[in-house]
Scaffold this motif. Structure first.
Motif, mmCIF file in Angstrom:
data_model
loop_
_atom_site.group_PDB
_atom_site.id
_atom_site.type_symbol
_atom_site.label_atom_id
_atom_site.label_comp_id
_atom_site.label_asym_id
_atom_site.label_seq_id
_atom_site.Cartn_x
_atom_site.Cartn_y
_atom_site.Cartn_z
ATOM 1 N N PHE A 142 -38.800 -37.844 -59.566
ATOM 2 C CA PHE A 142 -39.710 -37.394 -60.624
ATOM 3 C C PHE A 142 -41.096 -37.059 -60.064
ATOM 4 N N THR A 143 -41.278 -35.853 -59.578
ATOM 5 C CA THR A 143 -42.593 -35.405 -59.108
ATOM 6 C C THR A 143 -43.423 -34.815 -60.243
ATOM 7 N N ALA A 144 -42.844 -34.711 -61.427
ATOM 8 C CA ALA A 144 -43.598 -34.367 -62.640
ATOM 9 C C ALA A 144 -43.174 -35.371 -63.713
ATOM 10 N N TRP A 145 -44.088 -36.258 -64.064
ATOM 11 C CA TRP A 145 -43.764 -37.228 -65.107
ATOM 12 C C TRP A 145 -45.012 -37.574 -65.879
ATOM 13 N N PRO A 146 -44.994 -37.559 -67.224
ATOM 14 C CA PRO A 146 -43.857 -37.222 -68.081
ATOM 15 C C PRO A 146 -43.302 -35.824 -67.772
ATOM 16 N N PRO A 147 -42.036 -35.581 -68.128
ATOM 17 C CA PRO A 147 -41.392 -34.312 -67.761
ATOM 18 C C PRO A 147 -41.734 -33.165 -68.698
ATOM 19 N N TRP A 148 -42.861 -33.277 -69.402
ATOM 20 C CA TRP A 148 -43.278 -32.218 -70.318
ATOM 21 C C TRP A 148 -44.784 -32.312 -70.532
ATOM 22 N N ARG A 149 -45.338 -31.230 -70.977
ATOM 23 C CA ARG A 149 -46.691 -31.176 -71.509
ATOM 24 C C ARG A 149 -46.601 -30.289 -72.749
ATOM 25 N N PRO A 150 -47.597 -30.285 -73.623
ATOM 26 C CA PRO A 150 -47.483 -29.449 -74.816
ATOM 27 C C PRO A 150 -47.099 -28.011 -74.476
ATOM 28 N N GLY A 151 -45.951 -27.605 -75.004
ATOM 29 C CA GLY A 151 -45.472 -26.243 -74.813
ATOM 30 C C GLY A 151 -44.534 -26.036 -73.643
ATOM 31 N N VAL A 152 -44.394 -27.018 -72.724
ATOM 32 C CA VAL A 152 -43.600 -26.793 -71.514
ATOM 33 C C VAL A 152 -42.801 -28.042 -71.133
ATOM 34 N N LEU A 153 -41.568 -27.809 -70.626
ATOM 35 C CA LEU A 153 -40.714 -28.868 -70.105
ATOM 36 C C LEU A 153 -40.370 -28.512 -68.656
ATOM 37 N N PHE A 190 -42.509 -33.028 -76.768
ATOM 38 C CA PHE A 190 -41.123 -33.012 -76.278
ATOM 39 C C PHE A 190 -40.721 -34.404 -75.788
ATOM 40 N N THR A 191 -41.164 -35.406 -76.530
ATOM 41 C CA THR A 191 -40.802 -36.780 -76.168
ATOM 42 C C THR A 191 -39.298 -36.974 -76.171
ATOM 43 N N ASN A 192 -38.579 -36.183 -76.984
ATOM 44 C CA ASN A 192 -37.118 -36.306 -76.996
ATOM 45 C C ASN A 192 -36.535 -36.038 -75.608
ATOM 46 N N TYR A 193 -37.116 -35.106 -74.881
ATOM 47 C CA TYR A 193 -36.651 -34.802 -73.525
ATOM 48 C C TYR A 193 -36.998 -35.947 -72.567
ATOM 49 N N GLN A 194 -38.194 -36.479 -72.704
ATOM 50 C CA GLN A 194 -38.598 -37.609 -71.869
ATOM 51 C C GLN A 194 -37.668 -38.799 -72.065
ATOM 52 N N GLN A 195 -37.342 -39.090 -73.320
ATOM 53 C CA GLN A 195 -36.444 -40.205 -73.608
ATOM 54 C C GLN A 195 -35.059 -39.964 -73.028
#
Length: 392
Positions: A277-288, A331-336
């Protein structure tokens, strides 16, 4: 007039194509942008694990992937020789495949297109397009064109322009492997086994890595090696020279070309594989983030294709679900989803990565693996875990 999409996907590799295919199933308006013209080569070990095969089957490609060379198990040299089989799991294949990325990625991109996604090749993404609040609302191409969408999936690789443009780091301490490979003919029989060589020495130090020989069929083999950058002197390693040293350890009767010959035909390719995980959380507003831009490589083995497919399918599904139920700000659903699927595995991976970077620790681990009593105990535990419901 700038065209607008429900979902803009930067990158047409396995994670981007899987995300596009998944999202297009819902009838969403999806576009995939990639700087290359397909088919194109991509540096990779070209190995498809049983799990990667299962994702391709789930995508409706079971018949298409029968063209690829079948792999029944793994032969490991530590340096003693021992055999591994793919675990028997309900509803899962007990075999792998090898597939050149030129063929695999082209097949996946066409599959996404057949599902309804718009595919634009030769369209290089330079960075994100932001609104006044800083939310990602699309991408900017290298030629200055803007492609807008309700959400963006960054599947644009280890050197992700979107991640760089957003200055994204990770709450976790991600890490990378450095790998190098070439495809070549060898004077030896075809095989249905992945071959893994664990004894990988640099100036007397046991490296956290391994060499590989993956049969492609027709007398062709993908041969390479990789090591993790937790080794303190990893920057001192000339990967090309090191690869040449590895080739010279293989049997002379195979009549393998030298690394100098391979360089002449430009088949030697090196790359960076982000893991943990070099990008975490795996999203920011508008992008996953998915695939290598997420740092999705599998800890220990570095297997990237299965993780790219899994993260891409999840990102495509979660992006559309969030857009339909609340919008692109969360996009917390993706993080979960990613945390539940990989969180524990990647946490262990980050810990063992640090330890393995100490040559004495790697050397001790290799000695343990070479002890058949310890190895048998470890393998029984791993197979039992693989067959549990949470891993099927």
């Amino acid at each position: 007039m700038t065209e607008r999409f429900d979902l803009v996907i930067a990158g047409g590799g396995p994670s981007g194509a899987a995300a596009a295919w998944q999202a297009a199933q819902t009838g969403a308006k999806v576009v995939v942008l990639d700087k290359a013209e397909f088919p194109r080569d991509k540096p990779c070990g070209d190995g498809l694990t049983a799990r990667a095969v299962s994702y391709l089957q789930k995508m409706g490609l079971a018949h298409e992937i029968t063209q690829f060379h079948k792999i029944s198990g793994v032969t490991v040299y530590s340096p003693s020789q021992w055999e591994l089989s793919f675990p028997q799991r309900p509803g899962m294949p007990d075999y792998g495949r090898t597939a050149s990325r030129a063929e695999l990625d082209t097949m996946l991109l066409k599959h996404a297109e057949s599902a309804g996604a718009v595919v634009r090749q030769g369209a290089e993404v330079a960075g994100p397009e932001l609104d006044a609040r800083g939310r990602v609302v699309g991408v900017i191409l290298k030629n200055g064109e803007k492609v807008l969408g309700d959400a963006v999936i960054a599947a644009d690789g280890a050197y992700s322009p979107l991640k760089r443009g957003l200055k994204i780091d990770s709450d976790y301490n991600g890490y990378s492997a450095i790998a190098i490979r070439s495809e070549m003919h060898a004077n030896r029989p075809d095989s249905d086994r992945f071959e893994i060589y664990l004894k990988l020495l640099f100036q007397g130090d046991q490296l956290p890595g391994y060499g590989w020989i993956f049969p492609m069929g027709g007398g062709r083999f993908n041969i390479g090696l990789g090591y993790v950058n937790s080794y303190k002197n990893w920057q001192s390693i000339n990967a090309t020279h090191f690869f040449g040293d590895f080739l010279r350890t293989l049997p002379a009767e195979w009549e393998l070309p030298s690394v100098e010959e391979l360089k002449k035909n430009k088949s030697v390719r090196a790359w960076r594989l982000p893991m943990g995980f070099t990008a975490w959380p795996p999203w920011r507003p508008g992008v996953l983030f998915a695939g290598d831009s997420l740092g999705a490589g599998k800890p220990v083995s570095g297997a990237g294709i299965s993780k790219a497919l899994e993260s891409g399918l999840a990102a495509g599904e979660c992006a559309i679900a969030a857009l339909e139920n609340g919008g692109p700000d969360d996009f917390t659903n993706y993080q979960q989803r990613m945390e539940a699927a990989w969180g524990r595995e990647y946490k262990r991976g980050r810990f063992f990565n640090k330890l393995a970077g100490i040559p004495k620790v790697s050397e001790t681990g290799l000695k343990l693996l070479d002890n058949h009593t310890f190895r048998d105990f470890l393998l029984k535990s791993l197979y039992k875990k693989a067959q549990s419901p949470s891993h099927t």
